[in-house]
Design a protein around this motif. Structure first.
Motif, mmCIF file in Angstrom:
data_model
loop_
_atom_site.group_PDB
_atom_site.id
_atom_site.type_symbol
_atom_site.label_atom_id
_atom_site.label_comp_id
_atom_site.label_asym_id
_atom_site.label_seq_id
_atom_site.Cartn_x
_atom_site.Cartn_y
_atom_site.Cartn_z
ATOM 1 N N SER A 299 -3.483 27.209 -31.505
ATOM 2 C CA SER A 299 -3.144 28.537 -31.076
ATOM 3 C C SER A 299 -1.739 28.750 -31.407
ATOM 4 O O SER A 299 -0.793 27.952 -31.315
ATOM 5 C CB SER A 299 -3.471 28.688 -29.562
ATOM 6 O OG SER A 299 -2.646 28.051 -28.571
ATOM 7 N N GLN A 300 -1.311 30.164 -31.183
ATOM 8 C CA GLN A 300 -0.050 30.455 -31.294
ATOM 9 C C GLN A 300 0.740 29.908 -30.177
ATOM 10 O O GLN A 300 2.130 29.668 -30.304
ATOM 11 C CB GLN A 300 0.367 31.944 -31.531
ATOM 12 C CG GLN A 300 -0.313 32.832 -32.683
ATOM 13 C CD GLN A 300 0.048 34.319 -32.868
ATOM 14 O OE1 GLN A 300 0.450 34.881 -32.016
ATOM 15 N NE2 GLN A 300 -0.420 34.940 -33.893
ATOM 16 N N GLU A 301 0.081 30.053 -29.160
ATOM 17 C CA GLU A 301 0.884 29.536 -27.810
ATOM 18 C C GLU A 301 1.093 28.076 -27.708
ATOM 19 O O GLU A 301 2.014 27.634 -27.341
ATOM 20 C CB GLU A 301 -0.019 29.996 -26.717
ATOM 21 C CG GLU A 301 -0.067 31.314 -26.178
ATOM 22 C CD GLU A 301 -1.182 32.049 -27.094
ATOM 23 O OE1 GLU A 301 -1.272 33.261 -26.984
ATOM 24 O OE2 GLU A 301 -1.818 31.508 -28.020
ATOM 25 N N GLU B 42 9.096 24.503 -28.372
ATOM 26 C CA GLU B 42 9.842 24.590 -27.138
ATOM 27 C C GLU B 42 10.186 23.223 -26.807
ATOM 28 O O GLU B 42 11.437 23.213 -26.144
ATOM 29 C CB GLU B 42 9.193 25.479 -26.113
ATOM 30 C CG GLU B 42 9.928 25.721 -24.683
ATOM 31 C CD GLU B 42 8.894 25.950 -23.596
ATOM 32 O OE1 GLU B 42 9.227 25.621 -22.587
ATOM 33 O OE2 GLU B 42 8.239 27.006 -23.767
ATOM 34 N N LEU C 14 -3.749 25.704 -23.275
ATOM 35 C CA LEU C 14 -3.386 25.968 -24.827
ATOM 36 C C LEU C 14 -4.469 25.332 -25.791
ATOM 37 O O LEU C 14 -4.545 24.216 -25.855
ATOM 38 C CB LEU C 14 -1.875 25.393 -24.977
ATOM 39 C CG LEU C 14 -1.134 25.755 -24.100
ATOM 40 C CD1 LEU C 14 0.550 25.360 -24.462
ATOM 41 C CD2 LEU C 14 -0.785 27.651 -24.194
ATOM 42 N N ALA D 130 4.062 27.471 -30.234
ATOM 43 C CA ALA D 130 5.294 27.812 -29.502
ATOM 44 C C ALA D 130 5.575 26.612 -28.342
ATOM 45 O O ALA D 130 6.954 26.478 -28.355
ATOM 46 C CB ALA D 130 5.209 29.362 -29.023
ATOM 47 N N LYS D 131 4.709 26.203 -27.650
ATOM 48 C CA LYS D 131 5.104 25.524 -26.819
ATOM 49 C C LYS D 131 5.666 24.152 -27.376
ATOM 50 O O LYS D 131 6.715 23.568 -26.793
ATOM 51 C CB LYS D 131 3.843 24.969 -25.827
ATOM 52 C CG LYS D 131 4.051 24.150 -24.817
ATOM 53 C CD LYS D 131 4.682 24.844 -23.810
ATOM 54 C CE LYS D 131 5.047 23.892 -22.436
ATOM 55 N NZ LYS D 131 5.793 24.859 -21.294
#
Length: 225
Positions: free
Chosen positions: A32-34, A41, A28, A37-38
């Motif tokens: 980044s968007q990922e 989460e 990742l 988000a991680k």
């Protein structure tokens, strides 16, 4: 003028690519968007629902993959309703794992008046914009164009937790109360200097890099820390 504008636009496009990407599809990128988000989460799944998170930091790799812009560590600071303060560090090892939160030695902060961090206010587009602005600031410095952006060292978001000893002040001092309710952010970018080559030190290949810290002021503008 057109050529100069094109050069600036190209440099910004390169900066966005560096901030959001990394060397492997399984990793990742820090901005980044990922990655965002991680982080959200992990906070939601690993921190008790009734706790107040007041600081979140994520960092890139500290070892062999330094400067590859790989999200590798997430640290979460939070207070539980019984006024206990915890730090949870999640390290990437296939996935992000932790042995469990470590508890502070005392009840330093007060749960009720402390403002929880608003994770919904954090998004990848904003992080990338900040990174572009920070890189632009450095490039504008004398010899700034000698440095090449390589990775994000860290992103940190926090509120100021209210100390137990200052609860009364929080109740009576409107300025202090207002400051405790604000959300703050800072970050650091890593650079290499053009012309400096990596060197072998024994069996290790060493690359010099330079970490430049920035903060985001109350107007949302990026400044040197």
């Amino acid at each position: 003028m057109i050529a100069k504008t094109m050069k600036i636009v190209t440099a910004l496009a390169i900066a966005v690519a560096v901030l959001a990407s990394c060397s492997s599809g399984n990793d990742l990128g820090m901005a980044s968007q990922e990655a965002v988000a991680k982080v959200k989460e992990l906070v939601k799944s690993q921190v008790p629902a009734d706790a107040k998170v007041y600081r979140v930091e994520w960092r890139e790799d500290r070892g062999d993959r330094k400067l590859e812009n790989v999200l590798s560590e997430v640290s979460v600071f939070y207070i539980t309703p019984d006024n206990n303060d915890y730090l949870l560090v999640l390290n990437r090892d296939g996935d992000f794992k932790a042995d469990g939160p470590s508890e502070s030695r005392g009840q330093t902060y007060a749960y009720e008046p402390t403002t929880a961090l608003d994770l919904n206010a954090i998004d990848a587009a904003t992080l990338q914009k900040w990174g572009e602005e920070g890189d632009k600031l450095l490039q504008a410095e004398e010899e700034g164009d000698q440095y090449e952006l390589k990775s994000v060292e860290n992103f940190t978001f926090y509120t100021l937790p209210v100390e137990q000893s200052r609860v009364e002040r929080w109740n009576t001092d409107s300025s202090y109360k207002a400051d405790s309710q604000k959300q703050y952010a800072y970050f650091s970018l890593n650079y290499t200097k053009k012309g400096e080559k990596s060197e072998m030190n024994g069996r290790l290949l060493t690359t010099n890099y330079y970490t430049v810290p920035f903060r985001v002021n109350e107007a949302g503008q990026v400044e040197f820390e």
